[in-house]
Design a protein around this motif. Structure first.
Motif, PDB file in Angstrom:
ATOM      1  N   ILE A   1       0.819  -1.211   0.000  1.00  0.00           N
ATOM      2  CA  ILE A   1       0.000   0.000   0.000  1.00  0.00           C
ATOM      3  C   ILE A   1       0.855   1.265   0.000  1.00  0.00           C
ATOM      4  CG2 ILE A   1      -0.226   0.324   2.505  1.00  0.00           C
ATOM      5  CD1 ILE A   1      -3.281   0.751   1.949  1.00  0.00           C
ATOM      6  N   ASN A   2       2.099   1.159   0.496  1.00  0.00           N
ATOM      7  CA  ASN A   2       2.995   2.322   0.550  1.00  0.00           C
ATOM      8  C   ASN A   2       4.027   2.318  -0.572  1.00  0.00           C
ATOM      9  OD1 ASN A   2       1.801   3.353   2.958  1.00  0.00           O
ATOM     10  ND2 ASN A   2       2.982   1.888   4.175  1.00  0.00           N
ATOM     11  N   ALA A   3       3.811   1.469  -1.581  1.00  0.00           N
ATOM     12  CA  ALA A   3       4.765   1.396  -2.688  1.00  0.00           C
ATOM     13  C   ALA A   3       4.791   2.706  -3.458  1.00  0.00           C
ATOM     14  CB  ALA A   3       4.392   0.244  -3.610  1.00  0.00           C
ATOM     15  N   THR A   4       5.992   3.118  -3.893  1.00  0.00           N
ATOM     16  CA  THR A   4       6.122   4.363  -4.660  1.00  0.00           C
ATOM     17  C   THR A   4       5.622   4.188  -6.088  1.00  0.00           C
ATOM     18  OG1 THR A   4       8.410   3.746  -5.199  1.00  0.00           O
ATOM     19  CG2 THR A   4       8.066   5.154  -3.278  1.00  0.00           C
ATOM     20  N   SER A   5       5.684   2.956  -6.591  1.00  0.00           N
ATOM     21  CA  SER A   5       5.209   2.672  -7.943  1.00  0.00           C
ATOM     22  C   SER A   5       3.755   2.208  -7.897  1.00  0.00           C
ATOM     23  CB  SER A   5       6.079   1.593  -8.594  1.00  0.00           C
ATOM     24  OG  SER A   5       5.522   1.192  -9.832  1.00  0.00           O
ATOM     25  N   ALA A   6       3.003   2.582  -8.919  1.00  0.00           N
ATOM     26  CA  ALA A   6       1.600   2.165  -9.016  1.00  0.00           C
ATOM     27  C   ALA A   6       1.467   0.825  -9.729  1.00  0.00           C
ATOM     28  CB  ALA A   6       0.787   3.232  -9.740  1.00  0.00           C
TER      29      ALA A   6
ATOM     30  N   PHE B   1       1.519  -3.158 -10.433  1.00  0.00           N
ATOM     31  CA  PHE B   1       1.177  -4.329  -9.634  1.00  0.00           C
ATOM     32  C   PHE B   1       2.056  -5.513 -10.018  1.00  0.00           C
ATOM     33  CE2 PHE B   1      -2.664  -1.822  -9.224  1.00  0.00           C
ATOM     34  CZ  PHE B   1      -3.104  -2.095  -7.932  1.00  0.00           C
ATOM     35  N   GLU B   2       2.424  -6.296  -9.002  1.00  0.00           N
ATOM     36  CA  GLU B   2       3.108  -7.562  -9.247  1.00  0.00           C
ATOM     37  C   GLU B   2       2.062  -8.586  -9.677  1.00  0.00           C
ATOM     38  OE1 GLU B   2       5.224 -11.170  -6.692  1.00  0.00           O
ATOM     39  OE2 GLU B   2       4.953  -9.183  -5.778  1.00  0.00           O
ATOM     40  N   PRO B   3       2.269  -9.272 -10.804  1.00  0.00           N
ATOM     41  CA  PRO B   3       1.256 -10.249 -11.250  1.00  0.00           C
ATOM     42  C   PRO B   3       1.054 -11.360 -10.219  1.00  0.00           C
ATOM     43  CG  PRO B   3       2.831  -9.777 -13.006  1.00  0.00           C
ATOM     44  CD  PRO B   3       3.382  -9.156 -11.764  1.00  0.00           C
ATOM     45  N   VAL B   4      -0.192 -11.718  -9.990  1.00  0.00           N
ATOM     46  CA  VAL B   4      -0.541 -12.840  -9.121  1.00  0.00           C
ATOM     47  C   VAL B   4      -0.930 -14.008 -10.019  1.00  0.00           C
ATOM     48  CG1 VAL B   4      -2.137 -13.731  -7.389  1.00  0.00           C
ATOM     49  CG2 VAL B   4      -1.255 -11.393  -7.192  1.00  0.00           C
ATOM     50  N   ILE B   5      -0.143 -15.072  -9.960  1.00  0.00           N
ATOM     51  CA  ILE B   5      -0.324 -16.192 -10.874  1.00  0.00           C
ATOM     52  C   ILE B   5      -1.340 -17.198 -10.345  1.00  0.00           C
ATOM     53  CG2 ILE B   5       0.862 -18.101 -12.038  1.00  0.00           C
ATOM     54  CD1 ILE B   5       3.443 -16.439 -11.853  1.00  0.00           C
ATOM     55  N   SER B   6      -1.344 -17.405  -9.034  1.00  0.00           N
ATOM     56  CA  SER B   6      -2.151 -18.489  -8.480  1.00  0.00           C
ATOM     57  C   SER B   6      -2.576 -18.169  -7.060  1.00  0.00           C
ATOM     58  CB  SER B   6      -1.345 -19.790  -8.484  1.00  0.00           C
ATOM     59  OG  SER B   6      -0.230 -19.677  -7.593  1.00  0.00           O
ATOM     60  N   TRP B   7      -3.495 -18.994  -6.546  1.00  0.00           N
ATOM     61  CA  TRP B   7      -3.908 -18.848  -5.152  1.00  0.00           C
ATOM     62  C   TRP B   7      -2.751 -19.141  -4.202  1.00  0.00           C
ATOM     63  CZ3 TRP B   7      -6.573 -16.893  -1.475  1.00  0.00           C
ATOM     64  CH2 TRP B   7      -6.552 -17.478  -0.213  1.00  0.00           C
ATOM     65  N   ASN B   8      -1.906 -20.094  -4.521  1.00  0.00           N
ATOM     66  CA  ASN B   8      -0.785 -20.432  -3.645  1.00  0.00           C
ATOM     67  C   ASN B   8       0.124 -19.227  -3.454  1.00  0.00           C
ATOM     68  OD1 ASN B   8       0.855 -22.358  -2.117  1.00  0.00           O
ATOM     69  ND2 ASN B   8       2.316 -22.175  -3.783  1.00  0.00           N
TER      70      ASN B   8
ATOM     71  N   GLY C   1      -0.031  -3.104   5.080  1.00  0.00           N
ATOM     72  CA  GLY C   1      -1.158  -2.897   4.184  1.00  0.00           C
ATOM     73  C   GLY C   1      -0.801  -3.249   2.749  1.00  0.00           C
ATOM     74  N   PHE C   2      -1.810  -3.544   1.941  1.00  0.00           N
ATOM     75  CA  PHE C   2      -1.582  -3.923   0.551  1.00  0.00           C
ATOM     76  C   PHE C   2      -2.775  -3.525  -0.302  1.00  0.00           C
ATOM     77  CE2 PHE C   2      -3.513  -7.438   2.818  1.00  0.00           C
ATOM     78  CZ  PHE C   2      -4.536  -7.861   1.985  1.00  0.00           C
ATOM     79  N   VAL C   3      -2.559  -3.592  -1.602  1.00  0.00           N
ATOM     80  CA  VAL C   3      -3.613  -3.296  -2.570  1.00  0.00           C
ATOM     81  C   VAL C   3      -3.730  -4.478  -3.519  1.00  0.00           C
ATOM     82  CG1 VAL C   3      -4.453  -1.706  -4.353  1.00  0.00           C
ATOM     83  CG2 VAL C   3      -3.058  -0.832  -2.457  1.00  0.00           C
ATOM     84  N   LEU C   4      -4.956  -4.941  -3.744  1.00  0.00           N
ATOM     85  CA  LEU C   4      -5.206  -6.024  -4.682  1.00  0.00           C
ATOM     86  C   LEU C   4      -5.796  -5.466  -5.972  1.00  0.00           C
ATOM     87  CD1 LEU C   4      -6.809  -8.835  -2.455  1.00  0.00           C
ATOM     88  CD2 LEU C   4      -4.416  -8.590  -3.169  1.00  0.00           C
ATOM     89  N   GLU C   5      -5.285  -5.937  -7.089  1.00  0.00           N
ATOM     90  CA  GLU C   5      -5.885  -5.642  -8.388  1.00  0.00           C
ATOM     91  C   GLU C   5      -6.823  -6.798  -8.728  1.00  0.00           C
ATOM     92  OE1 GLU C   5      -4.328  -4.113 -12.714  1.00  0.00           O
ATOM     93  OE2 GLU C   5      -3.397  -5.912 -11.882  1.00  0.00           O
ATOM     94  N   LEU C   6      -8.081  -6.470  -8.994  1.00  0.00           N
ATOM     95  CA  LEU C   6      -9.099  -7.495  -9.193  1.00  0.00           C
ATOM     96  C   LEU C   6      -9.752  -7.365 -10.558  1.00  0.00           C
ATOM     97  CD1 LEU C   6     -10.974  -7.129  -5.766  1.00  0.00           C
ATOM     98  CD2 LEU C   6      -9.240  -8.832  -6.335  1.00  0.00           C
TER      99      LEU C   6
END
Length: 371
Positions: free
Chosen positions: A158-163, A165-172, A187-192
Motif C-alpha cells: 500500500i505504501n509502494a512508490t510505484s503504481a 502491480f506484481e502479477p498474481v499467478i495463483s492462489w498459492n 497494508g496492501f492493494v489487490l488488483e481485481l
C-alpha cells in the motif's frame, strides 16, 4: 499398504532433508580443511557403516529421527589430537570458518528447497487460480466490497512508490503474500477482475487487517478464501530455467519470512503450541503428498526443508543457531564462551528441546488417536 507407503516416504523425507543438511556441514568443513570423523543419518544401532579414503565414517542409524556430523575438535574430551592433526581441528580454525561450517547446514536446506520448487516450475505445475469465494459478512474483505468470483490479478504494497502491480499467478502465491502482510502488519492493494469483467484496485490498510491469534485462521478472519475451480479453469505454471530459479528463490524467501514470524509467535503467544507437529504429522503429510503425485511430494519436501533450516537457526544451544550465538559473543567480546558455561547451557537446551519434542508428540497422539 497405506502404512508401508507412509513409513517409506517418512524415512525417505528424513533421509533427504537431514542428509542434505548434514552434507552442508560436511562440505563446508572439508572446504575449510577440517577433518570429518563421522557422517551419520539416524541414531541407534547402525544399519550401514562405511569408511571412505579420507577416514570419514559414513553411518545410517536404525532410528531415522535426525543426524549429525562429528568433526575433529579439541574441545571434545574423548578426542586425543596429536600435533600433526591440530591444524585440521574445528576449534583451531578462525571464527569466520567455524561460523561458515555451522551455517552451511541450514543454508543447504534453503538451497534444497529452491531446487525442489525449481524442478516443479520447470516441469510445469497445475495451479488453483486466485479466484475468490464469497467473503463472510463480518470479514474485512466483505467490508471493502469483495464479492464471489473476483479474480486477483495483481498485488502491491500500500505504501509502494510505484503504481505497478506484481502479477498474481495463483492462489498459492496469493496465500503466502496475504500471510506475509498479516503477520507483518503491512497494508496492501489487490488488483481485481470482477465477474462482470471490470478491473478495480482494492486497498487493505494495515490497521484493518486481523491480528494473528491462536486457534484462528488469519485468512478466514480476513475473508479471502479461494473458490473451487473446474479442471479447465486451472492455471498451468511452467517457466524457463532462469525464471524458475528466480521464482523459486522468491517463493522460498517469502515462505521463510512468514514461517519465521509464525515461529516467533510461539514465543509471543500469537501462535498456539497446539499447532506443533511431531514425527507422526510429518509421516502422515509425507505419505499423503506422495500419493497425490511427485509435484505435491516435492512441494512438501521444499516446505519441510525450509522448516528444518529455520528450526536449526533458532538461537538455542545444541542447534546451529546456538553455536552461531556463541560465535557472535566471541566476535563482540573477543574471547570464546567458557566450555563450562556452554555445557551448562547445553543441559538447559536439552531439557527444552526434549519438552518441545514430547509436546509435539502429544499433539500428534491427540490429532490421530484421541480426537
Amino acid at each position: 499398504m497405506q502404512g508401508l507407503i507412509t513409513l517409506f516416504t517418512f524415512a525417505l523425507t528424513i533421509g533427504i532433508l537431514v542428509g542434505f543438511h548434514e552434507y552442508g556441514h560436511y562440505a563446508a568443513a572439508r572446504m575449510c580443511g577440517v577433518r570429518v570423523l563421522r557422517f551419520a543419518i539416524g541414531f541407534g544401532k547402525p544399519l550401514f557403516r562405511f569408511t571412505s579414503r579420507n577416514k570419514t565414517e559414513w553411518v545410517i542409524g536404525s532410528i531415522p529421527l535426525g543426524g549429525y556430523v562429528k568433526l575433529l575438535d579439541g574441545r571434545d574430551p574423548e578426542q586425543h589430537i596429536d600435533a600433526a592433526n591440530e591444524a585440521n581441528a574445528f576449534d583451531r580454525k578462525p571464527l569466520w570458518q567455524r561460523s561458515f561450517i555451522v551455517a552451511a547446514g541450514p543454508l543447504a536446506n534453503f538451497i534444497l528447497a529452491i531446487a525442489f520448487l525449481m524442478v516443479i516450475y520447470l516441469a510445469g505445475a497445475v495451479q488453483l487460480p486466485a479466484r475468490l469465494q464469497a467473503p463472510p459478512e463480518a470479514s474485512v474483505a466483505a467490508k471493502v466490497g469483495l464479492v464471489a468470483g473476483d479474480l486477483v490479478t495483481g498485488w502491491r504494497d500500500i505504501n509502494a512508490t510505484s503504481a505497478d502491480f506484481e502479477p498474481v499467478i495463483s492462489w498459492n502465491q496469493l496465500r503466502w503474500q496475504l500471510l506475509d502482510a498479516i503477520t507483518g502488519e503491512k497494508g496492501f492493494v489487490l488488483e481485481l477482475t470482477s465477474p462482470s469483467g471490470g478491473r478495480i484496485a482494492v486497498p487493505f490498510p494495515a490497521d484493518a487487517l486481523p491480528q494473528v491469534q491462536p486457534k484462528q485462521d488469519p485468512l478466514q478472519a480476513l475473508g479471502i478464501r479461494p473458490a473451487s475451480a473446474k479442471p479447465e479453469e486451472m492455471v498451468m505454471l511452467r517457466l524457463g530455467p532462469i525464471d524458475a530459479l528466480m521464482y523459486a528463490s522468491e517463493r522460498v524467501w517469502l515462505i521463510t519470512v512468514v514461517s519465521g514470524k509464525l515461529m516467533l509467535g510461539l514465543v509471543t503467544g500469537e501462535t498456539s503450541l497446539n499447532q506443533l507437529g511431531g514425527p507422526l504429522s510429518i509421516a502422515d503429510m509425507a505419505g499423503k503428498s506422495a500419493q497425490v503425485g511427485w509435484h505435491a511430494f516435492f512441494g512438501f519436501l521444499a516446505l519441510m526443508s525450509i522448516s528444518i533450516g529455520l528450526l536449526n537457526l533458532i538461537p538455542i544451544p545444541m542447534l546451529d543457531g546456538g553455536q552461531l550465538l556463541y560465535d557472535a559473543w566471541e566476535l563482540v567480546s573477543g574471547k570464546r564462551l567458557p566450555i563450562s558455561v556452554q555445557e551448562w547451557l547445553h543441559k538447559l537446551s536439552f531439557i527444552l528441546l526434549i519438552s518441545l519434542t514430547l509436546f509435539a508428540l502429544f499433539n500428534d497422539l491427540q490429532r490421530y488417536f484421541l480426537s
